[in-house]
Design an enzyme around this catalytic site. Sequence first.
Site, PDB file in Angstrom:
ATOM      1  N   CYS A 111       0.851  -1.189   0.000  1.00 14.97           N
ATOM      2  CA  CYS A 111       0.000   0.000   0.000  1.00 14.97           C
ATOM      3  C   CYS A 111       0.887   1.239   0.000  1.00 14.97           C
ATOM      4  O   CYS A 111       1.689   1.430   0.928  1.00 14.97           O
ATOM      5  CB  CYS A 111      -0.880  -0.025   1.249  1.00 14.97           C
ATOM      6  SG  CYS A 111      -1.875   1.463   1.455  1.00 14.97           S
ATOM      7  N   CYS A 155      -1.033   3.521  -6.512  1.00 10.97           N
ATOM      8  CA  CYS A 155      -1.950   2.940  -5.533  1.00 10.97           C
ATOM      9  C   CYS A 155      -2.131   1.505  -5.995  1.00 10.97           C
ATOM     10  O   CYS A 155      -2.403   1.264  -7.181  1.00 10.97           O
ATOM     11  CB  CYS A 155      -3.291   3.672  -5.536  1.00 10.97           C
ATOM     12  SG  CYS A 155      -4.575   2.812  -4.594  1.00 10.97           S
TER      13      CYS A 155
END
Length: 274
Positions: free
Chosen positions: A82, A196
């Site tokens: 992440c 992302c």
Amino acid sequence: MTDIDQSKGLTGRVLVFDSGMGGLTIARELMALVPDISVDYAADSGFFPYGDKSDAALQARLPMVAKALVDTVRPDVFVIACNTASTLALEAVRDVLDIPVVGTVPAIKPAVAQSQTGVIGLLATPGTIGRAYTARLIADFAAHVQVIMYGSVELVHLAEIQAAGGAIPLEAFRAAQAPLFEADGGAAIDTVVLACTHFPLVRGELAATVPHPVTFIDSGEAIARQTLRVLDASSVPCGAPPQVWLTSAPSAHHRLVEVCRRFGFSDARQLVIN
Ligand code: DGL
């Protein structure tokens, strides 16, 4: 050709962690590189999404969740799959764990190397866009090119729905990424960093709705290779079946559970975070 020597028989256990489904895009790169590796998956479903949370909230949350997961799952390596979490709290998570931690940060360096126009786009969450870490990456590796950034939490939600088979019109993906190309200089973007881990889930939809052709770049394979390098030095034999850990009740997250299953992770269970 892979530079990973599979004859070494990498058998350690990796725990791949994200707020939701995005980390599955890193897990799949790992499993593609070394098909018999032991990978478990964890999603902080109780705190999803991360992209619009305050720095203070994430700084309090991430070390606590990472420690609880590692104490329970006992992996050899913890991968923060992440960007939003890694660009803020990689060191804080390392501080509370006694195993190697691999982070995921925007693939700015390879994007700069690849760009012909000298204009690259960075598509991420608002959190990642605003980080000092991201600004440093740009200063270190992209000082001589133009970097146009756009942060979207909506795209994170769209990716989760689409990955679960939801019928989202392509127009929604066009609109979600349009601000990147409408910014000053955006017409010259030839390379877009998917910063992302959710966004590679909808790479096809994004590619189908860009205003002009671009190359999309993500960190998936690089993170997988880095994980294997770390694992090589610390692995122990392990034959346990893959597990999925959520931080809220799996029954409340059918979409997430189903997409995890499709990526090879079944038997979702809950880790209660206090
Ligand atoms: N997948 C995460 C990332 O790479 C963020 C998604 C979220 O906002 O929770 O940044």
